[in-house]
Design an enzyme around this catalytic site. Structure first.
Site, mmCIF file in Angstrom:
data_model
loop_
_atom_site.group_PDB
_atom_site.id
_atom_site.type_symbol
_atom_site.label_atom_id
_atom_site.label_comp_id
_atom_site.label_asym_id
_atom_site.label_seq_id
_atom_site.Cartn_x
_atom_site.Cartn_y
_atom_site.Cartn_z
ATOM 1 N N TYR A 1 -22.100 53.493 -37.218
ATOM 2 C CA TYR A 1 -21.704 54.388 -36.122
ATOM 3 C C TYR A 1 -20.439 55.150 -36.512
ATOM 4 O O TYR A 1 -20.360 56.370 -36.366
ATOM 5 C CB TYR A 1 -21.474 53.580 -34.841
ATOM 6 C CG TYR A 1 -21.067 54.420 -33.662
ATOM 7 C CD1 TYR A 1 -22.014 54.967 -32.806
ATOM 8 C CD2 TYR A 1 -19.722 54.683 -33.406
ATOM 9 C CE1 TYR A 1 -21.643 55.745 -31.728
ATOM 10 C CE2 TYR A 1 -19.336 55.463 -32.327
ATOM 11 C CZ TYR A 1 -20.304 55.995 -31.490
ATOM 12 O OH TYR A 1 -19.927 56.780 -30.420
ATOM 13 N N HIS B 1 -19.708 59.398 -37.585
ATOM 14 C CA HIS B 1 -18.763 60.227 -36.837
ATOM 15 C C HIS B 1 -17.634 60.772 -37.709
ATOM 16 O O HIS B 1 -16.780 61.506 -37.203
ATOM 17 C CB HIS B 1 -18.172 59.426 -35.672
ATOM 18 C CG HIS B 1 -19.099 59.336 -34.511
ATOM 19 N ND1 HIS B 1 -20.147 58.451 -34.461
ATOM 20 C CD2 HIS B 1 -19.159 60.050 -33.355
ATOM 21 C CE1 HIS B 1 -20.803 58.602 -33.325
ATOM 22 N NE2 HIS B 1 -20.225 59.574 -32.638
ATOM 23 N N TYR C 1 -12.126 65.542 -27.992
ATOM 24 C CA TYR C 1 -13.123 64.502 -27.743
ATOM 25 C C TYR C 1 -12.746 63.333 -28.642
ATOM 26 O O TYR C 1 -12.728 63.463 -29.859
ATOM 27 C CB TYR C 1 -14.501 65.048 -28.077
ATOM 28 C CG TYR C 1 -15.703 64.238 -27.646
ATOM 29 C CD1 TYR C 1 -15.617 62.930 -27.202
ATOM 30 C CD2 TYR C 1 -16.965 64.800 -27.704
ATOM 31 C CE1 TYR C 1 -16.742 62.212 -26.809
ATOM 32 C CE2 TYR C 1 -18.103 64.102 -27.322
ATOM 33 C CZ TYR C 1 -17.981 62.811 -26.884
ATOM 34 O OH TYR C 1 -19.098 62.110 -26.511
ATOM 35 N N TRP D 1 -29.043 64.767 -32.622
ATOM 36 C CA TRP D 1 -27.967 63.777 -32.787
ATOM 37 C C TRP D 1 -28.331 62.484 -32.064
ATOM 38 O O TRP D 1 -28.205 61.405 -32.604
ATOM 39 C CB TRP D 1 -26.644 64.349 -32.274
ATOM 40 C CG TRP D 1 -25.495 63.385 -32.351
ATOM 41 C CD1 TRP D 1 -24.987 62.645 -31.323
ATOM 42 C CD2 TRP D 1 -24.730 63.037 -33.504
ATOM 43 N NE1 TRP D 1 -23.944 61.875 -31.766
ATOM 44 C CE2 TRP D 1 -23.761 62.096 -33.105
ATOM 45 C CE3 TRP D 1 -24.756 63.441 -34.829
ATOM 46 C CZ2 TRP D 1 -22.843 61.548 -33.984
ATOM 47 C CZ3 TRP D 1 -23.832 62.903 -35.705
ATOM 48 C CH2 TRP D 1 -22.891 61.959 -35.272
ATOM 49 N N TRP D 2 -28.776 62.631 -30.821
ATOM 50 C CA TRP D 2 -29.168 61.445 -30.056
ATOM 51 C C TRP D 2 -30.260 60.663 -30.774
ATOM 52 O O TRP D 2 -30.189 59.440 -30.862
ATOM 53 C CB TRP D 2 -29.674 61.839 -28.678
ATOM 54 C CG TRP D 2 -28.629 62.266 -27.704
ATOM 55 C CD1 TRP D 2 -27.270 62.176 -27.827
ATOM 56 C CD2 TRP D 2 -28.876 62.856 -26.434
ATOM 57 N NE1 TRP D 2 -26.660 62.671 -26.707
ATOM 58 C CE2 TRP D 2 -27.619 63.098 -25.841
ATOM 59 C CE3 TRP D 2 -30.031 63.201 -25.755
ATOM 60 C CZ2 TRP D 2 -27.500 63.671 -24.579
ATOM 61 C CZ3 TRP D 2 -29.904 63.771 -24.501
ATOM 62 C CH2 TRP D 2 -28.650 64.006 -23.922
#
Length: 104
Positions: A18, A22, A41, A76-77
């Site tokens: 994860y 990113h 963000y 992306w999801w």
């Protein structure tokens, strides 16, 4: 700018992946976020529980919601679905947090 905060989770055995995905995020996803009024963000990880705390500065809730309808967000999801609890449409399970204090 408005502040939006929410919680998600990452599967404990996928934390490293994860984080790798990113750093950095896809350039086209960054472009979509900025084009939809996201100024900042930030995602934090609680390493004990694998909970994620996200903080975003957004121009409006409508523009934030519009991100979900973009092709790049959908991709992306789908790419992240195996790493975290997700809904049938691929979106991550999340819950909004209500602000109770702000020191400026």
């Amino acid at each position: 700018m408005f502040v939006k905060a929410f919680r998600m989770r990452v599967h404990p055995d996928h934390v490293a992946e994860y984080e790798r995905r990113h750093n950095p995020i896809w350039p086209e996803l960054e472009t979509v976020l900025k084009a939809h009024g996201v100024g900042r963000y930030v995602i934090f990880l609680d390493e004990t529980t694998a909970d994620l705390f996200a903080y975003a500065e957004i121009e409006s809730e409508d523009r934030w919601q519009a991100i979900a309808r973009t092709e790049v967000c959908q991709r992306w999801w789908q790419s992240m679905q195996a790493l975290m609890p997700s809904h049938a449409d691929g979106s991550p399970e999340s819950r909004d947090l209500r602000q109770v204090f702000n020191l400026q």
